[in-house]
Every structure is written in C-alpha cells, then in structure tokens.
Design a protein around this motif. Structure first.
Motif, PDB file in Angstrom:
ATOM      1  N   LYS A  63       0.841  -1.208   0.000  1.00 13.94           N
ATOM      2  CA  LYS A  63       0.000   0.000   0.000  1.00 13.94           C
ATOM      3  C   LYS A  63       0.871   1.251   0.000  1.00 13.94           C
ATOM      4  O   LYS A  63       0.597   2.213  -0.712  1.00 13.94           O
ATOM      5  CB  LYS A  63      -0.918   0.017   1.221  1.00 13.94           C
ATOM      6  N   GLY A  64       1.916   1.235   0.804  1.00 11.28           N
ATOM      7  CA  GLY A  64       2.831   2.368   0.869  1.00 11.28           C
ATOM      8  C   GLY A  64       3.560   2.592  -0.440  1.00 11.28           C
ATOM      9  O   GLY A  64       3.775   3.728  -0.861  1.00 11.28           O
ATOM     10  N   VAL A  65       3.951   1.492  -1.092  1.00  9.99           N
ATOM     11  CA  VAL A  65       4.633   1.596  -2.388  1.00  9.99           C
ATOM     12  C   VAL A  65       3.718   2.257  -3.405  1.00  9.99           C
ATOM     13  O   VAL A  65       4.113   3.191  -4.108  1.00  9.99           O
ATOM     14  CB  VAL A  65       5.089   0.199  -2.886  1.00  9.99           C
ATOM     15  N   TRP A  66       2.461   1.794  -3.473  1.00  9.63           N
ATOM     16  CA  TRP A  66       1.539   2.383  -4.448  1.00  9.63           C
ATOM     17  C   TRP A  66       1.219   3.832  -4.113  1.00  9.63           C
ATOM     18  O   TRP A  66       1.057   4.664  -4.999  1.00  9.63           O
ATOM     19  CB  TRP A  66       0.259   1.545  -4.550  1.00  9.63           C
ATOM     20  N   LYS A  67       1.127   4.153  -2.844  1.00  7.68           N
ATOM     21  CA  LYS A  67       0.875   5.545  -2.451  1.00  7.68           C
ATOM     22  C   LYS A  67       2.035   6.429  -2.897  1.00  7.68           C
ATOM     23  O   LYS A  67       1.830   7.527  -3.411  1.00  7.68           O
ATOM     24  CB  LYS A  67       0.686   5.628  -0.934  1.00  7.68           C
ATOM     25  N   THR A  68       3.262   5.933  -2.730  1.00 10.65           N
ATOM     26  CA  THR A  68       4.440   6.678  -3.163  1.00 10.65           C
ATOM     27  C   THR A  68       4.451   6.849  -4.676  1.00 10.65           C
ATOM     28  O   THR A  68       4.758   7.921  -5.193  1.00 10.65           O
ATOM     29  CB  THR A  68       5.724   5.964  -2.694  1.00 10.65           C
ATOM     30  N   ILE A  69       4.098   5.785  -5.391  1.00 12.06           N
ATOM     31  CA  ILE A  69       4.056   5.856  -6.859  1.00 12.06           C
ATOM     32  C   ILE A  69       3.008   6.870  -7.305  1.00 12.06           C
ATOM     33  O   ILE A  69       3.249   7.688  -8.196  1.00 12.06           O
ATOM     34  CB  ILE A  69       3.787   4.466  -7.466  1.00 12.06           C
ATOM     35  N   LYS A  70       1.836   6.837  -6.672  1.00  8.27           N
ATOM     36  CA  LYS A  70       0.786   7.798  -7.034  1.00  8.27           C
ATOM     37  C   LYS A  70       1.217   9.220  -6.729  1.00  8.27           C
ATOM     38  O   LYS A  70       0.948  10.138  -7.494  1.00  8.27           O
ATOM     39  CB  LYS A  70      -0.513   7.468  -6.296  1.00  8.27           C
ATOM     40  N   THR A  71       1.892   9.416  -5.618  1.00  8.82           N
ATOM     41  CA  THR A  71       2.379  10.752  -5.266  1.00  8.82           C
ATOM     42  C   THR A  71       3.404  11.216  -6.295  1.00  8.82           C
ATOM     43  O   THR A  71       3.375  12.366  -6.736  1.00  8.82           O
ATOM     44  CB  THR A  71       3.011  10.738  -3.857  1.00  8.82           C
TER      45      THR A  71
END
Length: 143
Positions: free
Chosen positions: A58-66
């Motif tokens: 979840k954190g990885v995808w949040k970082t990618i989206k950011t």
C-alpha cells in the motif's frame, strides 16, 4: 545629470545591469529547481526501497501515485466483497455494456469511423491492434 526612465532600450548601462541581474536570477532559480528535483527523486527512491524492504505494498503504491501527481484515493475495498464477485454477473456486465453504450450514443450523420480516424493513422496503429481485433471478431465463431 538626470537619468531618463529607460523603456528597456538594451543600450544604456541601466538595461545592462537589469539584464545581468535577470540572468543571474535565472541561473540561481534553475540551480535551485534542479537541486529540488534531484532531492525529490532521491527521497522517492529511498522511500520506495524502505517500503519494499518491509513489503508495504500500500505504501509503495501511495508513493508511486504521489510521484505521478495522482491524488491518493481513499476508496476502501472490502476484500470479502471482491472475492465474492459472481463471474456470471461480471461476464454479463461486460458482454452487454457495448450495446448499452451504443444505444446511448445518438447516430452521427457522418457514419463510419474512417471519417474520424485518418487512414494514415489507422495504417500506423494496425500492427499493434490487429491481434486483439482479430480475437474479438473471432470470439463469436468459437461460441
């Protein structure tokens, strides 16, 4: 010895000083922008490595989206609901959605897609779309 207001004549000493100051400002601004971008990139890579190391997807995808300037969504999906999807309902939805969309779009007086998609564009994209289009056309033949 009174100085006349200059209208950016590019000839007087005042214009020369203004141009030099503007060039110095742009050089400093570009340096700060470059350092800021490099810092953001380094922070992003560090963040991704840290989240990957602890398997925080979840954190990885949040970082990618950011990083991609996509706003992180707060859509919570219920895992039990996604597992309990009925394949028949899902298949029915996708097999009927085309007709529903087509019925909602009024007919156009120009008719064919070739009026909207130039033939030269079609020729360029044909190698990429020929296999999926052939598969879609052949599907009814196998049923």
């Amino acid at each position: 010895n009174q100085q006349v207001n200059c209208n950016n004549c590019k000839l007087c000493t005042l214009c020369g000083k203004i141009d030099k100051a503007w060039d110095a400002y742009k050089k400093q601004r570009n340096l700060v922008t470059c350092l800021s971008k490099k810092n953001k990139q380094a922070n992003l890579i560090t963040d991704l490595k840290a989240k990957s190391a602890i398997n925080d997807l979840k954190g990885v995808w949040k970082t990618i989206k950011t990083a991609a300037n996509l706003s992180p969504t707060n859509n919570k999906t219920d895992d039990s609901e996604s597992v309990a999807l009925d394949p028949g309902k899902l298949n029915n939805h996708f097999s009927t959605i085309g007709n529903k969309i087509q019925a909602a779009v009024p007919p156009h007086k120009y008719g064919s897609y070739t009026n909207f998609l130039p033939l030269r564009v079609f020729k360029h994209i044909l190698p990429a779309i020929i296999e999926p289009v052939t598969h879609i056309v052949n599907l009814p033949l196998y049923s």
